[in-house]
Scaffold this motif. Structure first.
Motif, PDB file in Angstrom:
ATOM      1  N   ASP A   1     -57.934 -53.223  25.746  1.00 57.26           N
ATOM      2  CA  ASP A   1     -58.182 -54.122  26.884  1.00 57.26           C
ATOM      3  C   ASP A   1     -58.080 -55.582  26.452  1.00 57.26           C
ATOM      4  N   ARG A   2     -58.665 -55.899  25.298  1.00 55.46           N
ATOM      5  CA  ARG A   2     -58.666 -57.285  24.821  1.00 55.46           C
ATOM      6  C   ARG A   2     -57.264 -57.758  24.493  1.00 55.46           C
ATOM      7  N   ALA A   3     -56.469 -56.888  23.885  1.00 55.99           N
ATOM      8  CA  ALA A   3     -55.097 -57.262  23.533  1.00 55.99           C
ATOM      9  C   ALA A   3     -54.264 -57.524  24.788  1.00 55.99           C
ATOM     10  N   CYS A   4     -54.390 -56.650  25.761  1.00 53.98           N
ATOM     11  CA  CYS A   4     -53.620 -56.831  27.004  1.00 53.98           C
ATOM     12  C   CYS A   4     -54.039 -58.106  27.734  1.00 53.98           C
ATOM     13  N   GLU A   5     -55.335 -58.377  27.743  1.00 51.03           N
ATOM     14  CA  GLU A   5     -55.825 -59.590  28.404  1.00 51.03           C
ATOM     15  C   GLU A   5     -55.299 -60.843  27.704  1.00 51.03           C
TER      16      GLU A   5
ATOM     17  N   VAL B   1     -55.080 -53.665  17.411  1.00 51.27           N
ATOM     18  CA  VAL B   1     -54.117 -53.492  18.507  1.00 51.27           C
ATOM     19  C   VAL B   1     -53.348 -54.804  18.630  1.00 51.27           C
ATOM     20  N   GLY B   2     -52.046 -54.724  18.413  1.00 54.00           N
ATOM     21  CA  GLY B   2     -51.206 -55.909  18.509  1.00 54.00           C
ATOM     22  C   GLY B   2     -50.140 -55.735  19.567  1.00 54.00           C
ATOM     23  N   ILE B   3     -49.717 -56.825  20.136  1.00 59.97           N
ATOM     24  CA  ILE B   3     -48.637 -56.801  21.132  1.00 59.97           C
ATOM     25  C   ILE B   3     -47.633 -57.884  20.759  1.00 59.97           C
ATOM     26  N   VAL B   4     -46.376 -57.498  20.619  1.00 58.03           N
ATOM     27  CA  VAL B   4     -45.320 -58.457  20.317  1.00 58.03           C
ATOM     28  C   VAL B   4     -44.188 -58.315  21.333  1.00 58.03           C
TER      29      VAL B   4
ATOM     30  N   THR C   1     -42.070 -62.297  18.559  1.00 58.71           N
ATOM     31  CA  THR C   1     -43.150 -63.215  18.912  1.00 58.71           C
ATOM     32  C   THR C   1     -44.457 -62.466  19.100  1.00 58.71           C
ATOM     33  N   LEU C   2     -45.497 -62.902  18.413  1.00 61.58           N
ATOM     34  CA  LEU C   2     -46.809 -62.282  18.532  1.00 61.58           C
ATOM     35  C   LEU C   2     -47.527 -62.812  19.768  1.00 61.58           C
ATOM     36  N   LEU C   3     -47.933 -61.892  20.632  1.00 66.55           N
ATOM     37  CA  LEU C   3     -48.646 -62.265  21.852  1.00 66.55           C
ATOM     38  C   LEU C   3     -50.145 -62.013  21.757  1.00 66.55           C
ATOM     39  N   ALA C   4     -50.528 -60.976  21.020  1.00 71.71           N
ATOM     40  CA  ALA C   4     -51.952 -60.641  20.900  1.00 71.71           C
ATOM     41  C   ALA C   4     -52.189 -59.854  19.626  1.00 71.71           C
ATOM     42  N   ASP C   5     -53.341 -60.102  19.004  1.00 74.12           N
ATOM     43  CA  ASP C   5     -53.719 -59.393  17.779  1.00 74.12           C
ATOM     44  C   ASP C   5     -55.228 -59.176  17.825  1.00 74.12           C
ATOM     45  N   ALA C   6     -55.631 -58.076  18.462  1.00 73.88           N
ATOM     46  CA  ALA C   6     -57.057 -57.762  18.597  1.00 73.88           C
ATOM     47  C   ALA C   6     -57.484 -56.863  17.445  1.00 73.88           C
ATOM     48  N   VAL C   7     -58.522 -57.278  16.734  1.00 71.83           N
ATOM     49  CA  VAL C   7     -59.019 -56.497  15.598  1.00 71.83           C
ATOM     50  C   VAL C   7     -60.524 -56.320  15.733  1.00 71.83           C
TER      51      VAL C   7
END
Length: 348
Positions: A63-67, A19-22, A26-32
């Motif tokens: 949840d981890r990516a959003c946090e 789960v990634g959020i950009v 710009t990369l904000l989160a990359d939960a794997v």
């Protein structure tokens, strides 16, 4: 606060729940969350095990990516998901989760191609892609050369594997040498202490006759068999197998073919930029050899950092952000998971 779009990406094509959020580029989160340990005892990925692991990891990964990104799900502007290619059951988990989020949040949904996402992820590290560029994608399931005119729309295959992909060959040779699964990192590690010229293993589809028909295609099955026969011959003779030397010689053969054909593809198409992606792009010898040969040929090389080469949600979010920025039509909610989605279909 930037006015660039916030995109959440979901990747479940194989054994990693990503789960990634950009935001824009710009990369904000990359939960794997990886289920690799559950597959290791089988010597390969078990589709049913992977699907169950995705179900269990999806909510915690979201949840981890959003946090990490410091955002709420309600803040995202679009949802992007790998809709193919990949393992059918694994893809279904991600597509179902993305549909639920898109419907519940009232956000557009983009079903995207896994291979195109491996190209798009480089934008998070090196900025906008040169257009056109040639991309060498090398992973457990794919060895492909692509001409990328527009990563959100036009990706033309130049060549692909006709049997074992490079990553598959690494796994099988690692098993022959008594190394753990997945084989790539362990072969790379052993090879650092070995002599790459110890054995001259064959380079598949590189003879003049083969090049006439398969100039940009790859074949690693014969190489894998050659390694197996060499090892078996030593063992029958009661001689020890020099693992590091065999690993280095095998790795040299793979990287030689991959980089030689990639540079040839750039020259033949008059393209000055080569991008390498996929899990095997983390291989240290491949990166070094590509740098040497691209520098000699006057070709600019782009390779993401190793963590972005393996499957992840960041790459899916990156492609979704590109789709949104370029005004591509969103997917319908009856989007299907297509395990054999061709690379020419960038979006579902």
């Amino acid at each position: 606060m930037s006015d660039e779009p916030l995109v959440l990406g979901i990747e479940t094509s194989c054994d990693e729940t990503g789960v990634g959020i950009v935001r824009g580029g710009t990369l904000l989160a990359d939960a794997v969350a990886s289920s690799l340990e559950e597959h290791a005892r089988f010597g390969g990925v078990v589709p049913e095990v992977a699907s169950r692991a995705h179900l269990e990891a999806m909510i915690p990964s979201l949840d981890r990516a959003c946090e990490t990104a410091g955002v709420r799900l309600a803040d995202v502007d679009a949802i992007s998901v790998t809709s193919g290619p990949g393992l059918a059951g694994a893809l279904l988990v991600g597509v179902a989760a993305a549909k639920a989020l898109a419907l519940g949040l009232g956000k557009p949904l983009y079903g995207v191609n896994h291979l195109a996402a491996h190209v798009a992820v480089d934008t998070l590290e090196h900025g906008p892609l040169p257009e056109p560029c040639v991309s060498l994608l090398v992973s457990g399931g794919h060895s492909s050369l692509l001409l990328v005119e527009d990563v959100t729309d036009t990706v033309d295959p130049l060549g692909s594997t006709v049997d074992d992909a490079a990553g598959e060959a690494f796994d099988k040779v690692a098993r022959l040498l008594g190394l753990p699964f997945p084989g790539g990192p362990y072969v790379d590690r052993e090879a650092k202490a070995g002599d790459s010229a110890y054995v001259r293993f064959p380079r598949g589809l590189t003879s003049q006759r083969d090049l006439a028909r398969h100039r940009f295609d790859f074949s690693f099955s014969g190489l894998k068999t050659a390694v197996a026969r060499w090892v078996e011959t030593r063992e029958r003779a009661g001689e020890p197998v020099p693992v590091a030397d065999v690993a280095a010689s095998f790795q040299e053969a793979v990287c030689d073919v991959l980089t030689r054909k990639a540079v040839d593809a750039c020259r033949s198409r008059g393209v000055d930029d080569l991008l390498i992606g996929g899990g095997v792009a983390a291989n240290s010898r491949l990166r070094a050899m590509a740098e040497e040969r691209c520098a000699a040929a006057g070709i600019r090389l782009r390779v993401p950092r190793p963590k972005l080469c393996t499957d992840n949600g960041a790459m899916v979010a990156a492609l979704g952000a590109q789709m949104l920025a370029r005004g591509r039509t969103a997917s319908r909610l009856d989007l299907v998971a297509d395990s054999s989605l061709p690379v020419t279909t960038v979006a579902g």
